[in-house]
Scaffold this motif. Sequence first.
Motif, PDB file in Angstrom:
ATOM      1  N   SER A 232      10.480 -14.952  13.881  1.00 23.71           N
ATOM      2  CA  SER A 232      10.599 -15.537  15.216  1.00 23.71           C
ATOM      3  C   SER A 232      10.989 -14.468  16.222  1.00 23.71           C
ATOM      4  N   HIS A 233      10.215 -14.365  17.286  1.00 22.45           N
ATOM      5  CA  HIS A 233      10.518 -13.412  18.348  1.00 22.45           C
ATOM      6  C   HIS A 233      10.493 -14.160  19.683  1.00 22.45           C
ATOM      7  N   LEU A 234      11.656 -14.370  20.258  1.00 27.04           N
ATOM      8  CA  LEU A 234      11.780 -15.119  21.505  1.00 27.04           C
ATOM      9  C   LEU A 234      12.343 -14.239  22.603  1.00 27.04           C
ATOM     10  N   LYS A 235      11.757 -14.336  23.780  1.00 26.06           N
ATOM     11  CA  LYS A 235      12.266 -13.632  24.952  1.00 26.06           C
ATOM     12  C   LYS A 235      12.318 -14.604  26.116  1.00 26.06           C
ATOM     13  N   GLY A 236      13.357 -14.491  26.942  1.00 26.16           N
ATOM     14  CA  GLY A 236      13.412 -15.341  28.125  1.00 26.16           C
ATOM     15  C   GLY A 236      14.814 -15.753  28.486  1.00 26.16           C
ATOM     16  N   ASP A 237      14.914 -16.880  29.183  1.00 27.74           N
ATOM     17  CA  ASP A 237      16.177 -17.446  29.647  1.00 27.74           C
ATOM     18  C   ASP A 237      16.367 -18.824  29.016  1.00 27.74           C
ATOM     19  N   PHE A 238      17.625 -19.142  28.653  1.00 24.06           N
ATOM     20  CA  PHE A 238      17.937 -20.400  27.993  1.00 24.06           C
ATOM     21  C   PHE A 238      19.028 -21.131  28.777  1.00 24.06           C
ATOM     22  N   ARG A 239      18.940 -22.460  28.771  1.00 22.40           N
ATOM     23  CA  ARG A 239      19.977 -23.261  29.423  1.00 22.40           C
ATOM     24  C   ARG A 239      20.205 -24.541  28.634  1.00 22.40           C
ATOM     25  N   PHE A 240      21.479 -24.841  28.387  1.00 22.52           N
ATOM     26  CA  PHE A 240      21.875 -26.086  27.736  1.00 22.52           C
ATOM     27  C   PHE A 240      22.834 -26.803  28.674  1.00 22.52           C
ATOM     28  N   SER A 241      22.530 -28.067  29.029  1.00 21.72           N
ATOM     29  CA  SER A 241      23.356 -28.775  30.011  1.00 21.72           C
ATOM     30  C   SER A 241      23.525 -30.235  29.628  1.00 21.72           C
ATOM     31  N   ALA A 242      24.525 -30.876  30.244  1.00 22.98           N
ATOM     32  CA  ALA A 242      24.805 -32.275  29.947  1.00 22.98           C
ATOM     33  C   ALA A 242      25.069 -33.110  31.191  1.00 22.98           C
ATOM     34  N   ALA A 243      25.397 -32.475  32.322  1.00 20.14           N
ATOM     35  CA  ALA A 243      25.738 -33.228  33.533  1.00 20.14           C
ATOM     36  C   ALA A 243      24.493 -33.873  34.129  1.00 20.14           C
ATOM     37  N   GLN A 244      24.582 -35.174  34.401  1.00 19.33           N
ATOM     38  CA  GLN A 244      23.478 -35.889  35.025  1.00 19.33           C
ATOM     39  C   GLN A 244      23.632 -35.856  36.538  1.00 19.33           C
ATOM     40  N   GLN A 245      22.515 -35.907  37.232  1.00 13.18           N
ATOM     41  CA  GLN A 245      22.541 -35.833  38.685  1.00 13.18           C
ATOM     42  C   GLN A 245      23.095 -37.121  39.278  1.00 13.18           C
ATOM     43  N   THR A 246      23.967 -36.961  40.237  1.00 15.68           N
ATOM     44  CA  THR A 246      24.569 -38.119  40.899  1.00 15.68           C
ATOM     45  C   THR A 246      23.485 -39.005  41.512  1.00 15.68           C
ATOM     46  N   GLY A 247      23.569 -40.311  41.246  1.00 15.20           N
ATOM     47  CA  GLY A 247      22.601 -41.256  41.772  1.00 15.20           C
ATOM     48  C   GLY A 247      21.528 -41.644  40.784  1.00 15.20           C
ATOM     49  N   SER A 248      21.399 -40.880  39.677  1.00 14.61           N
ATOM     50  CA  SER A 248      20.388 -41.227  38.675  1.00 14.61           C
ATOM     51  C   SER A 248      20.972 -41.272  37.269  1.00 14.61           C
ATOM     52  N   ALA A 249      22.306 -41.235  37.167  1.00 14.69           N
ATOM     53  CA  ALA A 249      22.960 -41.187  35.862  1.00 14.69           C
ATOM     54  C   ALA A 249      22.800 -42.507  35.111  1.00 14.69           C
ATOM     55  N   SER A 250      22.721 -42.416  33.790  1.00 19.94           N
ATOM     56  CA  SER A 250      22.607 -43.608  32.957  1.00 19.94           C
ATOM     57  C   SER A 250      23.091 -43.293  31.557  1.00 19.94           C
ATOM     58  N   ASP A 251      23.809 -44.234  30.949  1.00 20.67           N
ATOM     59  CA  ASP A 251      24.238 -44.117  29.560  1.00 20.67           C
ATOM     60  C   ASP A 251      23.487 -45.094  28.664  1.00 20.67           C
ATOM     61  N   ASP A 252      22.366 -45.597  29.141  1.00 16.48           N
ATOM     62  CA  ASP A 252      21.538 -46.486  28.322  1.00 16.48           C
ATOM     63  C   ASP A 252      20.713 -45.647  27.345  1.00 16.48           C
ATOM     64  N   VAL A 253      20.686 -46.062  26.093  1.00 16.82           N
ATOM     65  CA  VAL A 253      19.941 -45.351  25.075  1.00 16.82           C
ATOM     66  C   VAL A 253      18.458 -45.304  25.434  1.00 16.82           C
ATOM     67  N   GLY A 254      17.866 -44.108  25.343  1.00 17.81           N
ATOM     68  CA  GLY A 254      16.435 -43.955  25.544  1.00 17.81           C
ATOM     69  C   GLY A 254      15.964 -43.904  26.971  1.00 17.81           C
ATOM     70  N   GLU A 255      16.874 -43.999  27.950  1.00 17.86           N
ATOM     71  CA  GLU A 255      16.451 -43.979  29.350  1.00 17.86           C
ATOM     72  C   GLU A 255      16.501 -42.559  29.897  1.00 17.86           C
ATOM     73  N   PRO A 256      15.359 -41.999  30.319  1.00 17.66           N
ATOM     74  CA  PRO A 256      15.346 -40.646  30.877  1.00 17.66           C
ATOM     75  C   PRO A 256      16.148 -40.577  32.176  1.00 17.66           C
TER      76      PRO A 256
END
Length: 531
Positions: A232-256
Amino acid sequence: MLTKHKKKRFSRVLATLLAAMPLLAQAAMESLDEESLSQVTGTGLAIGFEDFRWLVKPTSYFEQVGSDPVGDTTLQRGDLRWYGVNISGAGPGGFHWDESGGNFGTPCDASSLGCPRGGLIADFAPHDNPYLLRAFSPRGVSYEGTIINSDPDNPDKTIYEYLAPSAQPDYTFSFWGELEVGRSGNNNNLAVGTGDLLKTQTIIRGNAANSAFRLFQFTQPGNETFAILYHSHLKGDFRFSAAQQTGSASDDVGEPVRFDALEGLHFKNVDAYVPLGQLYYQALTLNTVPSQDGNFILEIPRLPDVPTHTAVHDHFYSLVVPDSTDAGYVTARAALLTQTPGATPTHTVDDAYFVTHGHSRWGDWYPCRGLGCPAISTTPSPSRNAYNDTSDGIFFRKCESCDDFDAFAYMITAVDIRTGTNEYSCPGGNNCGNYTPRGGIGSVADRYYRQAVNCNASNGSDYQCGYGGSYSIDSGPDYTTVNKVNPSTFFGVSGGSNLPVIRTDVANIGDARIEGLQVNYLKFTSYGAGN
């Protein structure tokens, strides 16, 4: 329009093709043995992708279903789901996960790590640099050290390989996921029996050029099984996040949802090469566990350390000096100097080393210190990361609507752990000698990131200013103190409760690198929660 004459000729051609189809189908289904495969030229099947994009609907997912724990335990069932796996462009134009109906989702700019899905990739794998799928008979070394395919006109073994292009444009690979803990319902209806939920987003903006996947027969005596090799040879930028955008947050399972455009753990300018297996003599193998309960074992068997394997060891370790306690270190340092502009390595490293040894580089600033390295810079490096740098290295970043946070860090210690050596940089405190960092006096205060300080490495040891050499930093008004317990007290160093911090929206912890990464043995066994 076809004339009468052309119609008759077309009918005869069509009839001939239809009559030949059973013969063609029969020929296509013939089995291939080792002898017939050895006649393959290795030219292969070229697979090109232009104006390419692969999208999975944001509500479609892969799932790892947990088991209910048994016995006296505080463990809980955990389920994992990965939604909307995406490969798309990394340029202007893009969209979030919150699509509805025929719409792709809220627009965003995929040229940044704040946008999970982009447009088309113009030259993902062009015709002159495609993915390559082929049967091939390359020369190599067996598990017992004998040469395989020594005669290219009469090969012994044939492999199957899938090779990525040698160069690719950056593209976006992303998905959003759920970690659900303590679920009580079955997974036929995710809305019933839900547990505690965490939604996350992973975005990679880069490419996997020069990666290789190979299938072959393992050559270990008594274990001539199906074998896998993956480099495996990977190059680039990585980001891992968890904060949802205010106004569209949801804790319902399966909801994008729409994730915040900034928050998360970032890795910029990453270059990672991880070799898992080597052709013929080292392999990733799959097997079931002895109890045959549905679990499995993924393993890279050990290479035996016996004289009959000299050819294997010569290729695998590629030592530049005779085998000894320090041989691996000397070889790794020679390899590092080989790839450092201006350095003067004293040993020549075999090309095989860079196949069997990997690396993981996070950030693009790698100072070289010690024998063979370029002269010490007498001016601060322009590439050293500032505490709030977002263009390089590893950093944490707050969400757009969040308050700034307090960042704190000790000075880093660089240590050579070989017996009898003393090349290190001291993070402060007593007995630092010439290794006192930041040009300080060795007091406890020298252990921390100061408000403003500079150091010139030309006035003493290479390590006078730490491993990175000269620097000049200034955190300005972001520097402050807080009334909190100093972590140094947990390590036996008195620090009081007046803790120096930087109040910031970004905390860059610098660059990091691992060189000479080698997998000699690996074993992964899956277990259910009740096992």
